[in-house]
Structures are given as C-alpha cells and as structure tokens.
Write a protein that holds these residues in place. Structure first.
Motif, mmCIF file in Angstrom:
data_model
loop_
_atom_site.group_PDB
_atom_site.id
_atom_site.type_symbol
_atom_site.label_atom_id
_atom_site.label_comp_id
_atom_site.label_asym_id
_atom_site.label_seq_id
_atom_site.Cartn_x
_atom_site.Cartn_y
_atom_site.Cartn_z
ATOM 1 N N ASP A 323 67.965 19.546 115.238
ATOM 2 C CA ASP A 323 68.841 20.733 115.871
ATOM 3 C C ASP A 323 68.773 21.896 114.850
ATOM 4 O O ASP A 323 69.859 22.858 114.936
ATOM 5 N N PHE A 325 65.969 23.970 114.203
ATOM 6 C CA PHE A 325 65.158 24.977 114.755
ATOM 7 C C PHE A 325 64.832 24.605 116.318
ATOM 8 O O PHE A 325 64.867 23.384 116.659
ATOM 9 N N GLU A 326 64.398 25.555 117.162
ATOM 10 C CA GLU A 326 64.222 25.329 118.534
ATOM 11 C C GLU A 326 63.097 24.155 118.729
ATOM 12 O O GLU A 326 63.032 23.392 119.571
ATOM 13 N N GLU A 327 61.980 24.499 117.656
ATOM 14 C CA GLU A 327 60.937 23.648 118.079
ATOM 15 C C GLU A 327 60.135 23.904 116.671
ATOM 16 O O GLU A 327 59.766 25.049 115.992
ATOM 17 N N ARG A 341 53.076 31.239 120.141
ATOM 18 C CA ARG A 341 54.383 32.350 120.354
ATOM 19 C C ARG A 341 54.112 33.480 119.331
ATOM 20 O O ARG A 341 53.655 33.422 118.405
ATOM 21 N N ALA A 347 62.299 29.760 115.546
ATOM 22 C CA ALA A 347 63.790 30.238 115.863
ATOM 23 C C ALA A 347 64.678 29.414 115.575
ATOM 24 O O ALA A 347 64.343 28.259 115.914
ATOM 25 N N ALA A 349 67.592 26.617 116.127
ATOM 26 C CA ALA A 349 68.234 26.123 117.428
ATOM 27 C C ALA A 349 69.727 26.802 117.869
ATOM 28 O O ALA A 349 70.370 27.177 117.082
ATOM 29 N N LYS A 350 70.047 26.632 118.964
ATOM 30 C CA LYS A 350 71.358 27.146 119.475
ATOM 31 C C LYS A 350 72.456 26.315 118.685
ATOM 32 O O LYS A 350 72.337 25.145 118.639
ATOM 33 N N ALA A 352 72.646 25.924 115.574
ATOM 34 C CA ALA A 352 72.607 25.601 114.137
ATOM 35 C C ALA A 352 73.312 26.435 113.166
ATOM 36 O O ALA A 352 73.802 25.493 112.140
#
Length: 359
Positions: A323, A325-327, A341, A347, A349-350, A352
């Motif tokens: 949780d 980074f987004e990926e 990308r 990016a 993560a929401k 974080a």
C-alpha cells in the motif's frame, strides 16, 4: 510551464522480517512538484534505516525547494546547477545530497510526463528488460533466515545474491557464505558486502578466505571517503571490488575510476544527486569500461540501467508494503521489465501519505 508549489513530507515505513531484525523501518523524504499546466512530478529519497531523514527534509524544504518556485521544470540541467550552487558553503553530499536528489528525480518525472515517455526512452534506451540481484543477508539473520531469503530470490529467477559479512571473525563470515553457496548451488553467483567495516589488512585476510566461492564482487571494503584505501584493497585482493553507494558526485566517481578502485560502481540515485548526476557517472564509467549497478531503489534505478550500455544489474530488496506505491515493478525470471508509463512511472498509493506520514 512553471513550478507553482512543492509539497514535502516524510514517510516512515516499517520493514518486514527478517529485514526488520536489522532495520525496523526506512523513511522516504518526498517532494511533490506541481506546475501551472497540471503536470506533477514525484520525487523522493529513500533514507535507509531512517536516520537523518528529518535533516534531509529540512534542507530540502527551506533551502532547495524555494529555489525552484517559478522556474520552468523542463530546464532540468539548469535547475540542477542552481540547486548544486545554492549555499556554496554546504557541499552537496550527505544530507544536502539526499535533498537535491529528491527534487531532481521529481523534475525528471515531469520531463518524462511532458514528453509522454518513460525516462529510459527519453534518455536513449538500451533495454527494457533489466536483470536483478537479490540483496539482504544481514548479520543478525540466523543461518536459517539467511538461506531462506537467498532461496526466495533464487526462486524468483535471480542469478545473483548479495549478503553481508559483518561478523568480527572472518572465518565465521566465510562459513556463512559457504552455507549459502551450498544451498543455492553453482547457478547463482554470490556477492559480499563489507559496508566500510575493515582496513586493508582485514580485507586481505577476509577476501583470501572467500576466494574459493568465485564471488561476483567484494563490496565497499573501506570507508567511502577513503578512495585511496579502496584502491589499495582492489590491488591487494583477487575478487573484483564494487563501491559507490556512499559517494555522491561525479568528481568522487572520477577519482574511483582513475585510481582503479573498483570494477563495479554503485551510485544511489537518492544520494548521488538524482538522475542527472547518476547518468553522468554512468557515462563516465562507460568511457573506462566500468560496469554500473545502482544501489537499492530498484524501481527508480531501472530507468538508469535501461539507458546505459554499461548498466549491469539493479539491486532488489523486497521490502516495500503493497500500500505504499500504486504499483511496484514485478520481478519475473530474475528480471524487471520497465513499464511504459511516462516519467519514472512511480506514484504513491492512495492513502499512503496519511498512513505513513511522520512529518
């Protein structure tokens, strides 16, 4: 395009076992760069173990970030020079180096997004598929934990594994290396990391006990400041030397190269003044047929190795929680494939920042 704001923070992120036996947490010093055209850049420096992160954050926020407000973020080289020459009485090493690195990484993220390209392609790609080595093996691991970690990376296809040799008795270090060699077999090359702990005599004795294991490299044998001492070790032992994670500028790496102090150089993009200086170091090394294997933060280092003809490996330490980074890039068959990308591709993560923020 103009930079309108830079939001900064520190994220304190716990590590999993067995790494937590040595380092219970790491910290990220984060810089989120906003522009008047809506393009945003994420920069961060990983402070391994967390020590000094607050100082890095303070220098970034109070001295370097203000120098970028109102500037065009696409003039990355010009802004790097501006930051490098801010406070000429403060050498851009250590705390200041980490701070500059985070901002440079964020600027390049904007440049890649504006161009619609991942950074390694923006810089002139060599490969999108990058080999990795598993890394860890701290001295606080039990023998069982050490072997289990090495086998985990081998199961992911990694053909190299690096472990620490921090015990006071060099014979005990050699025994642990032998234990891992027997567990993994000849299909995985081993590296060892001294982490600046020995002098010339200690390194000569330790290296002699390890020669039978056909090591890929022998890392950071002496204090990082002692480039002459590193060169002495390189001449005195029969295992190739690797170093550079605690060197910050191309001038230091120039001295390492000219003194033939290492066969493998390991700049850290979060210490070696960002992507900009790390690329300069890589190209300088290429002119001397020296390989580059960046230190940690593989998710960022992939972009560098993917753009260097002398890029060798990225260091894979599997520690980040899902949780953060987004990926995260996935290791398959011992390699990472760089995502398409734009920018560096990472990016937060929401949630974080809310979960891990400490400052």
């Amino acid at each position: 395009m103009k930079i309108t704001s830079i939001n900064t923070s520190i994220l304190a992120v716990p590590t999993p076992k067995p790494m937590a036996l040595q380092y219970p947490q790491h910290k990220l010093v984060v810089a989120e760069i906003a522009t008047d055209q809506g393009v945003q850049g994420l920069g961060y420096s990983l402070v391994f173990g967390g020590g000094g992160a607050e100082s890095v954050h303070a220098y970034l926020e109070t001295r370097l970030a203000p120098a970028l407000i109102g500037e065009d973020p696409l003039f990355v080289e010009r802004l790097w020079e501006k930051m490098f020459r801010t406070d000429m009485g403060i050498r851009k090493q250590g705390v200041a180096g980490y701070a500059l690195s985070a901002l440079d990484i964020g600027l390049w993220d904007i440049a890649g997004k504006a161009a619609g390209l991942p950074l390694y392609k923006l810089w002139g790609a060599v490969s999108e598929r990058i080999p990795a080595y598993g890394s860890g093996g701290w001295s606080r691991y039990s023998d069982k934990e050490l072997v289990a970690e090495a086998e985990k990376y081998a199961a992911l296809g990694c053909r190299h594994y690096k472990m620490k040799i921090h015990l006071a008795d060099p014979r005990e270090n050699a025994k642990r290396v032998g234990l891992v060699r027997r567990a993994l077999g000849d299909g995985v090359r081993l590296m060892v990391d001294v982490n600046q702990r020995l002098d010339l005599g200690g390194n000569v004795r330790q290296a002699a006990l390890l020669e039978e294991y056909d090591l890929q490299w022998y890392e950071e044998p002496v204090l990082a400041d002692d480039i002459a001492g590193c060169a002495e070790v390189a001449r005195a032992i029969r295992i190739p030397v690797a170093t550079g994670e605690n060197n910050f500028t191309r001038f230091e790496f120039r001295d390492l190269i000219e003194r033939r102090a290492a066969r493998y150089l390991m700049p850290d993009v979060c210490r070696a003044l960002g992507f900009s200086e790390t690329l300069r170091i890589g190209h300088l090394a290429a002119a001397h047929q020296v390989a580059v294997a960046p230190h940690v933060v593989h998710e960022l280092s992939l972009q560098v190795v993917g753009a260097l003809s002398n890029g060798f490996l990225v260091e894979f330490i599997d520690w980040t929680p899902p949780d953060l980074f987004e990926e995260m890039p996935a290791c398959k068959d011992g390699h990472f494939v760089i995502a398409d990308r734009p920018g560096h591709g990472m990016a937060l993560a929401k949630g974080a920042k809310e979960k891990y923020r400490s400052a």
